[in-house]
Enzyme design. Sequence first.
Site, PDB file in Angstrom:
ATOM      1  CG  ASP A 182      25.478 111.064  60.085  1.00 33.70           C
ATOM      2  OD1 ASP A 182      24.977 111.323  58.972  1.00 33.70           O
ATOM      3  OD2 ASP A 182      25.080 110.139  60.800  1.00 33.70           O
ATOM      4  CD  GLU A 183      25.734 108.762  55.055  1.00 30.91           C
ATOM      5  OE1 GLU A 183      26.484 107.865  54.593  1.00 30.91           O
ATOM      6  OE2 GLU A 183      24.523 108.593  55.256  1.00 30.91           O
TER       7      GLU A 183
END
Length: 346
Positions: free
Chosen positions: A105-106
């Site tokens: 997610d990043e």
Amino acid sequence: MRAHASVLHLDLDAFFAAVEQRDKPSLRGKPVVVGGVGGRGVVATASYEARRYGVRSAMSTREARSRCPHAAFLSGRFHAYRSTSSAVMAVLRAVSPLVEPLSLDEAFVDLAVATDPDLAGLEVAEVTAFAEELRRRVHEATGGLTASIGVGTSKFIAKIASDLDKPDGLVVVAPGTERDLLRPMHVSVIPGVGPATAERLRRAGIHTVADLEAVTLEELTSLVGRAHGTGLFHLARAEDDRPIVAEREAKSVSVEGTYDTDLMDRRLLEALVTRQAGEVAARLRKNGLSGRTVTLKVRLHDFTTLSRSSTLTSPTDAAATIGRLARSLLGELIDQQVTSGGVRLL
């Protein structure tokens, strides 16, 4: 630090929970908790609706249920998370050849090598408009998920910036303003300042980054050691020259277990680590992979999480080699502090 704000950090908001809400309309606007659903489970992600009740990542599922009993508790669908993550990374790689994923997610993105003509000057207004457009593309590619973006002159500043206006936020830190941004913040904003280091600094009267900036390198190394002290000294001054390194393939294979009772018997812990090493080795061989660094993570009864790593001179997929190294790391942790209250996760 760079001369321009050209390091972008993108963080998908409450990612696992957001995917569940996207795919299950009945959950939208309601508290959702993703993670271990059993009595010994741990929260992986909580939606912002659940966070209002004090639920957070790494909290025990038992405590999360007591704080927000009406939440939807889900074990997770990692195939959905992986496919959504792949869509996001594809959007980022269309922007720049240098994308460094940190997790599903990043990721960091190097805008200095981006091909978009709108970024030719890398001025703050250009970067801000571009980041807004990037958030729109991510929203479209993921079917409605939001992302928070930070942009700065270094990885450190960009990551801090992405946390400042969550969820669905955008913060661009103009070159030359980095220290002014950092100074009022608590020292725990600096990577590597966990509870133990923060307490050591507090006892020395160091609470904010401004306090830390005023301390000499010699004083810091006497407080926390040379390597750690040198790192803190530079980051307190916003000095970070780490490059963005493109990584397109999985960089680790892992096995994890959470146990119904806190474990204290050393022989049992060694047996469990040996079994996990065998599972990791089998997965490596199945996928034609090998690795050099073995990391052991241990979570104690009070949720303190410890880790140790050791690197081999050459890659391996041998269970015996991985197990030997893992048992050695376990021994280091046990000898220092593990046996005081038992182990809940390996």
